[in-house]
Design a protein around this motif. Sequence first.
Motif, PDB file in Angstrom:
ATOM      1  N   ASP A 192      24.737   6.279   1.303  1.00 43.68           N
ATOM      2  CA  ASP A 192      24.943   5.594   2.612  1.00 43.68           C
ATOM      3  C   ASP A 192      23.581   5.024   2.906  1.00 43.68           C
ATOM      4  O   ASP A 192      23.684   4.578   4.259  1.00 43.68           O
ATOM      5  CB  ASP A 192      25.708   6.138   3.744  1.00 43.68           C
ATOM      6  CG  ASP A 192      25.082   7.314   4.031  1.00 43.68           C
ATOM      7  OD1 ASP A 192      24.229   8.030   3.254  1.00 43.68           O
ATOM      8  OD2 ASP A 192      25.538   7.935   5.006  1.00 43.68           O
ATOM      9  N   ASP A 193      22.607   5.330   2.157  1.00 41.26           N
ATOM     10  CA  ASP A 193      21.140   4.947   2.637  1.00 41.26           C
ATOM     11  C   ASP A 193      20.867   3.510   2.349  1.00 41.26           C
ATOM     12  O   ASP A 193      21.316   2.949   1.583  1.00 41.26           O
ATOM     13  CB  ASP A 193      20.253   5.813   1.792  1.00 41.26           C
ATOM     14  CG  ASP A 193      19.895   6.975   2.319  1.00 41.26           C
ATOM     15  OD1 ASP A 193      20.420   7.472   3.425  1.00 41.26           O
ATOM     16  OD2 ASP A 193      19.475   7.948   1.283  1.00 41.26           O
ATOM     17  N   LEU A 194      20.108   2.908   3.199  1.00 41.17           N
ATOM     18  CA  LEU A 194      19.442   1.764   3.046  1.00 41.17           C
ATOM     19  C   LEU A 194      18.501   1.921   2.130  1.00 41.17           C
ATOM     20  O   LEU A 194      17.347   3.027   2.211  1.00 41.17           O
ATOM     21  CB  LEU A 194      18.728   1.029   4.313  1.00 41.17           C
ATOM     22  CG  LEU A 194      18.082  -0.317   4.206  1.00 41.17           C
ATOM     23  CD1 LEU A 194      18.954  -1.288   3.415  1.00 41.17           C
ATOM     24  CD2 LEU A 194      17.249  -0.521   5.352  1.00 41.17           C
ATOM     25  N   VAL A 195      18.378   1.300   0.776  1.00 42.17           N
ATOM     26  CA  VAL A 195      17.246   1.396  -0.152  1.00 42.17           C
ATOM     27  C   VAL A 195      16.189   0.084   0.027  1.00 42.17           C
ATOM     28  O   VAL A 195      16.637  -0.784  -0.110  1.00 42.17           O
ATOM     29  CB  VAL A 195      17.978   1.593  -1.333  1.00 42.17           C
ATOM     30  CG1 VAL A 195      16.825   1.636  -2.493  1.00 42.17           C
ATOM     31  CG2 VAL A 195      18.581   2.895  -1.382  1.00 42.17           C
ATOM     32  N   LEU A 196      15.053   0.532   0.179  1.00 39.36           N
ATOM     33  CA  LEU A 196      14.014  -0.528   0.197  1.00 39.36           C
ATOM     34  C   LEU A 196      12.898  -0.355  -1.090  1.00 39.36           C
ATOM     35  O   LEU A 196      12.752   0.791  -1.248  1.00 39.36           O
ATOM     36  CB  LEU A 196      12.854  -0.551   1.424  1.00 39.36           C
ATOM     37  CG  LEU A 196      13.661  -0.602   2.593  1.00 39.36           C
ATOM     38  CD1 LEU A 196      13.014  -0.287   3.708  1.00 39.36           C
ATOM     39  CD2 LEU A 196      14.413  -2.087   2.780  1.00 39.36           C
ATOM     40  N   GLU A 197      13.020  -1.521  -2.117  1.00 34.65           N
ATOM     41  CA  GLU A 197      12.546  -1.074  -3.239  1.00 34.65           C
ATOM     42  C   GLU A 197      11.352  -1.981  -3.559  1.00 34.65           C
ATOM     43  O   GLU A 197      11.188  -3.050  -3.112  1.00 34.65           O
ATOM     44  CB  GLU A 197      13.306  -1.617  -4.632  1.00 34.65           C
ATOM     45  CG  GLU A 197      14.751  -0.306  -4.356  1.00 34.65           C
ATOM     46  CD  GLU A 197      15.422  -0.335  -5.652  1.00 34.65           C
ATOM     47  OE1 GLU A 197      15.036  -0.117  -7.015  1.00 34.65           O
ATOM     48  OE2 GLU A 197      16.523  -1.114  -5.536  1.00 34.65           O
ATOM     49  N   GLY A 198      10.346  -1.429  -4.118  1.00 35.15           N
ATOM     50  CA  GLY A 198       8.946  -2.176  -4.459  1.00 35.15           C
ATOM     51  C   GLY A 198       8.084  -1.335  -5.569  1.00 35.15           C
ATOM     52  O   GLY A 198       8.100  -0.250  -5.331  1.00 35.15           O
ATOM     53  N   GLN A 199       7.614  -2.114  -6.521  1.00 38.69           N
ATOM     54  CA  GLN A 199       6.861  -1.537  -7.390  1.00 38.69           C
ATOM     55  C   GLN A 199       7.364  -0.333  -8.136  1.00 38.69           C
ATOM     56  O   GLN A 199       6.636   0.570  -8.663  1.00 38.69           O
ATOM     57  CB  GLN A 199       5.311  -1.173  -7.056  1.00 38.69           C
ATOM     58  CG  GLN A 199       4.714  -2.221  -6.370  1.00 38.69           C
ATOM     59  CD  GLN A 199       3.235  -1.543  -5.685  1.00 38.69           C
ATOM     60  OE1 GLN A 199       2.635  -0.638  -5.964  1.00 38.69           O
ATOM     61  NE2 GLN A 199       2.805  -2.482  -4.423  1.00 38.69           N
ATOM     62  N   GLY A 200       8.759  -0.408  -8.228  1.00 40.64           N
ATOM     63  CA  GLY A 200       9.364   0.707  -9.022  1.00 40.64           C
ATOM     64  C   GLY A 200       9.532   1.993  -8.253  1.00 40.64           C
ATOM     65  O   GLY A 200      10.161   2.662  -8.586  1.00 40.64           O
ATOM     66  N   GLU A 201       9.395   1.759  -6.930  1.00 43.21           N
ATOM     67  CA  GLU A 201       9.356   2.912  -6.221  1.00 43.21           C
ATOM     68  C   GLU A 201      10.464   2.564  -4.878  1.00 43.21           C
ATOM     69  O   GLU A 201      10.861   1.511  -4.857  1.00 43.21           O
ATOM     70  CB  GLU A 201       8.081   3.303  -5.366  1.00 43.21           C
ATOM     71  CG  GLU A 201       7.150   3.788  -6.342  1.00 43.21           C
ATOM     72  CD  GLU A 201       7.482   4.923  -7.226  1.00 43.21           C
ATOM     73  OE1 GLU A 201       8.101   5.823  -6.615  1.00 43.21           O
ATOM     74  OE2 GLU A 201       6.963   5.098  -8.170  1.00 43.21           O
ATOM     75  N   ARG A 202      10.978   3.543  -4.337  1.00 42.53           N
ATOM     76  CA  ARG A 202      12.121   3.174  -3.189  1.00 42.53           C
ATOM     77  C   ARG A 202      11.654   4.189  -1.870  1.00 42.53           C
ATOM     78  O   ARG A 202      11.199   5.330  -1.971  1.00 42.53           O
ATOM     79  CB  ARG A 202      13.377   3.757  -3.628  1.00 42.53           C
ATOM     80  CG  ARG A 202      13.876   3.243  -5.100  1.00 42.53           C
ATOM     81  CD  ARG A 202      15.193   3.633  -5.598  1.00 42.53           C
ATOM     82  NE  ARG A 202      14.659   5.112  -5.861  1.00 42.53           N
ATOM     83  CZ  ARG A 202      15.421   5.934  -6.682  1.00 42.53           C
ATOM     84  NH1 ARG A 202      16.892   5.566  -6.648  1.00 42.53           N
ATOM     85  NH2 ARG A 202      15.292   7.062  -6.865  1.00 42.53           N
ATOM     86  N   VAL A 203      12.041   3.409  -0.799  1.00 43.67           N
ATOM     87  CA  VAL A 203      12.004   4.133   0.361  1.00 43.67           C
ATOM     88  C   VAL A 203      13.208   4.069   0.968  1.00 43.67           C
ATOM     89  O   VAL A 203      14.047   3.042   0.974  1.00 43.67           O
ATOM     90  CB  VAL A 203      10.985   3.113   1.450  1.00 43.67           C
ATOM     91  CG1 VAL A 203      11.081   3.866   2.716  1.00 43.67           C
ATOM     92  CG2 VAL A 203       9.676   3.569   0.969  1.00 43.67           C
ATOM     93  N   ARG A 250       1.028  -1.410  -0.058  1.00 44.89           N
ATOM     94  CA  ARG A 250       0.143   0.122   0.049  1.00 44.89           C
ATOM     95  C   ARG A 250       0.855   1.281   0.156  1.00 44.89           C
ATOM     96  O   ARG A 250       0.649   2.325  -0.707  1.00 44.89           O
ATOM     97  CB  ARG A 250      -0.907  -0.193   1.117  1.00 44.89           C
ATOM     98  CG  ARG A 250      -2.165   0.957   1.342  1.00 44.89           C
ATOM     99  CD  ARG A 250      -3.227   0.601   2.360  1.00 44.89           C
ATOM    100  NE  ARG A 250      -2.441   0.223   3.485  1.00 44.89           N
ATOM    101  CZ  ARG A 250      -3.004  -0.907   4.244  1.00 44.89           C
ATOM    102  NH1 ARG A 250      -3.986  -1.517   3.856  1.00 44.89           N
ATOM    103  NH2 ARG A 250      -2.387  -1.042   5.445  1.00 44.89           N
ATOM    104  N   ALA A 251       1.924   1.111   0.738  1.00 41.84           N
ATOM    105  CA  ALA A 251       2.887   2.399   0.799  1.00 41.84           C
ATOM    106  C   ALA A 251       3.717   2.512  -0.595  1.00 41.84           C
ATOM    107  O   ALA A 251       3.746   3.740  -1.173  1.00 41.84           O
ATOM    108  CB  ALA A 251       3.982   2.258   1.900  1.00 41.84           C
ATOM    109  N   PHE A 252       4.006   1.351  -1.113  1.00 39.57           N
ATOM    110  CA  PHE A 252       4.888   1.404  -2.484  1.00 39.57           C
ATOM    111  C   PHE A 252       3.792   2.258  -3.526  1.00 39.57           C
ATOM    112  O   PHE A 252       3.942   2.799  -4.459  1.00 39.57           O
ATOM    113  CB  PHE A 252       5.394   0.339  -2.936  1.00 39.57           C
ATOM    114  CG  PHE A 252       6.655  -0.196  -2.366  1.00 39.57           C
ATOM    115  CD1 PHE A 252       7.647   0.925  -2.314  1.00 39.57           C
ATOM    116  CD2 PHE A 252       6.651  -1.215  -1.473  1.00 39.57           C
ATOM    117  CE1 PHE A 252       8.808   0.462  -1.521  1.00 39.57           C
ATOM    118  CE2 PHE A 252       7.822  -1.626  -1.039  1.00 39.57           C
ATOM    119  CZ  PHE A 252       9.012  -0.773  -1.091  1.00 39.57           C
TER     120      PHE A 252
END
Length: 107
Positions: A51-62, A10-12
Amino acid sequence: MNLPPKVTDRAFARLAEIGAADQGQALRVAVEGGGCSGFQYEIALDAPKTDDLVLEGQGERVVVDEVSLPFLENAVIDFTEELIGARFTIENPNAISSCGCGTSFSM
């Protein structure tokens, strides 16, 4: 071993709706000192840093910076729509208490 935060579909999906990746942006979730409970979440669109942790899903990033990461261990980043408005939320199992608005917490 620290478990990274999880991001809901839902967030992605909301990030895709607002076109964050199309603008070269990611959702930045950070923890800073302050707020009514001791720590507060800072949530904003921002360009990822090296230096960020990148979380990816649905072509988007957090993205989460390395200083904030221990405070968000095993947290869930979500998007909710309620009568009072729509917003990104964080369910943090490390928080002992939080304020009524959900943006401030203590550990």
